[in-house]
Design a protein around this motif. Structure first.
Motif, PDB file in Angstrom:
ATOM      1  N   PRO A 191       0.833  -1.213   0.000  1.00 49.80           N
ATOM      2  CA  PRO A 191       0.000   0.000   0.000  1.00 49.80           C
ATOM      3  C   PRO A 191       0.861   1.253   0.000  1.00 49.80           C
ATOM      4  CG  PRO A 191       0.057  -1.002   2.182  1.00 49.80           C
ATOM      5  CD  PRO A 191       0.730  -1.973   1.254  1.00 49.80           C
ATOM      6  N   ARG A 224     -12.534   4.661  -4.343  1.00 46.88           N
ATOM      7  CA  ARG A 224     -11.884   3.351  -4.479  1.00 46.88           C
ATOM      8  C   ARG A 224     -10.534   3.502  -5.169  1.00 46.88           C
ATOM      9  NH1 ARG A 224     -15.831  -0.474  -3.425  1.00 46.88           N
ATOM     10  NH2 ARG A 224     -17.999   0.287  -3.640  1.00 46.88           N
ATOM     11  N   ALA A 225      -9.568   2.710  -4.704  1.00 45.37           N
ATOM     12  CA  ALA A 225      -8.241   2.718  -5.310  1.00 45.37           C
ATOM     13  C   ALA A 225      -8.298   2.050  -6.678  1.00 45.37           C
ATOM     14  CB  ALA A 225      -7.253   1.987  -4.409  1.00 45.37           C
ATOM     15  N   ALA A 265      -3.181  -0.020  -3.464  1.00 48.48           N
ATOM     16  CA  ALA A 265      -3.942   0.254  -2.246  1.00 48.48           C
ATOM     17  C   ALA A 265      -3.259   1.345  -1.423  1.00 48.48           C
ATOM     18  CB  ALA A 265      -4.081  -1.030  -1.432  1.00 48.48           C
ATOM     19  N   ARG A 303      -8.556  -0.334   0.313  1.00 51.04           N
ATOM     20  CA  ARG A 303      -8.966  -0.208  -1.088  1.00 51.04           C
ATOM     21  C   ARG A 303     -10.039   0.852  -1.276  1.00 51.04           C
ATOM     22  NH1 ARG A 303      -5.426  -2.325  -4.462  1.00 51.04           N
ATOM     23  NH2 ARG A 303      -7.034  -1.835  -6.006  1.00 51.04           N
ATOM     24  N   GLU A 304     -10.662   1.308  -0.175  1.00 50.81           N
ATOM     25  CA  GLU A 304     -11.712   2.306  -0.325  1.00 50.81           C
ATOM     26  C   GLU A 304     -11.883   3.104   0.966  1.00 50.81           C
ATOM     27  OE1 GLU A 304     -15.858   0.067   0.834  1.00 50.81           O
ATOM     28  OE2 GLU A 304     -15.101  -0.239  -1.215  1.00 50.81           O
TER      29      GLU A 304
END
Length: 372
Positions: A32, A230-231, A235, A292-293
């Motif tokens: 990430p 959202r990615a 991430a 992710r979000e």
């Protein structure tokens, strides 16, 4: 060993090296995004205290260059231009409790308490019930100050010529019912008896009917909006999200994984909220946790219309999407287009007009009480 065998061994080694390199690259790529390390103030000061060791030609070049540091930039702005962060209230103003809003017949059932003589604020405080709620509704007491002639929450050292007790007719838990009204009557009667007063209660059926009508209006005009970011590829770590949001004015909330864009007025609700996975925020090593979000939210009735909260919400969402390589979606994962935002904005303007017409404007004292 033949030439063919040597060639095959070399090719095999190259393939193995390629697999290892690709695996390392993939592993690094899937990590990430992390927050940019900040330069400690002491080290930064030490770097600026040794100009004599820098060659003359390089010194001129370094003089016009600054190390990128979010916190350092904030400190510099605070020393040189206090207007830069005037839109963000200080920590003291954010934590200072707002004065309790007064009772209002528009959203409260109010029972006047007639007195035979003036009552002190100390006596009134001693007679107050232990809890300030009736079921799920707020319960309040106000006194008519002899000095100012205004209604206020009882205060020690003040004197009062009358009192009134009230219970809120509706909030987001629903309408006041008959059981809650009966509890209100018992609490108000106990208070009145303790100060030697006589309460006058409105008719229960009328107040319960008013509560239902108010609840129906509130239910049909309550709006809580949210965007999901959202990615697209990589991430994010919690630290990266926090750093990106902080650049736009967000501060940490009271719950892990939540940030807020604070209002400039003390006691007002935050303009926007930003939330991500609470467990990720509380992980032993948050920088290794992949998000992710995240969710950007707006509680419409809690924020003043003049602050243009939805426009700010759209600006923040687009800024975060651009800087964090993300896409703005709805709850179903469908991308939200700019034209869809314009439609939502038009609907909100109609909602604001309706609330204004009912004297329950978004962000007003009554509006915040009703939609809470």
């Amino acid at each position: 060993m033949s030439t063919l065998q040597i060639s095959l061994a070399v090719v095999g080694g190259l393939v193995l090296a390629g697999v290892v390199a690709h695996s390392a690259w993939s592993s690094r790529r899937n990590l990430p995004k992390r927050a940019t390390p900040q330069v400690p103030p002491g080290q930064e000061a030490a770097q600026h205290q040794a100009p004599a060791q820098v060659p003359p030609n390089a010194q001129d070049e370094l003089a016009g260059r600054q190390e990128p540091s979010f916190h350092a930039d904030m400190d510099m702005d605070a020393d040189t231009d206090t207007d830069a962060d005037s839109g963000l209230p200080s920590l003291a103003s954010l934590t200072t409790p707002d004065r309790k809003p007064g009772l209002d017949v528009l959203i409260d059932a109010v029972a006047p308490v007639v007195l035979e003589s003036v009552v002190s604020g100390d006596a009134a405080l001693a007679a107050m019930p232990t809890t300030r709620r009736v079921g799920s509704k707020p319960f309040g007491v106000e006194g008519l100050s002899v000095t100012t002639g205004e209604w206020e929450f009882p205060t020690a050292g003040h004197r009062y010529s009358a009192f009134q007790c009230g219970v809120q007719l509706a909030n987001r838990t629903g309408a006041l019912n008959q059981i809650e009204y009966s509890e209100f009557v018992m609490k108000a009667q106990a208070f009145a008896d303790a100060i030697g007063g006589e309460p006058e209660f409105p008719e229960m059926l009328d107040e319960v009917a008013r509560a239902r009508e108010l609840d129906q209006f509130a239910s049909g005009h309550d709006a809580q909006l949210s965007f999901t970011l959202r990615a697209i590829h990589t991430a994010w770590s919690p630290g990266y999200v926090q750093q990106s949001a902080a650049r736009l004015g967000f501060v940490a909330g009271s719950i892990p994984g939540r940030m807020v864009l604070p209002a400039s007025q003390s006691g007002h609700a935050p303009i926007l909220g930003l939330a991500f996975d609470t467990q990720a925020a509380m992980a032993d090593d948050p920088e290794q946790t992949a998000l992710r979000e995240l969710t950007l939210s707006l509680d419409v009735p809690q924020v003043l219309r003049s602050k243009q909260p939805f426009a700010r919400m759209c600006e923040v969402a687009m800024a975060l999407a651009a800087s964090m390589d993300g896409v703005i979606t709805d709850d179903n994962g469908n991308p939200i287009r700019p034209e869809a935002m314009e439609v939502i904005h038009a609907d909100l303007e109609q909602l604001y007009d309706t609330l204004d017409g009912r004297d329950l404007s978004a962000g007003s004292v009554l509006g915040r009480r009703l939609f809470s």
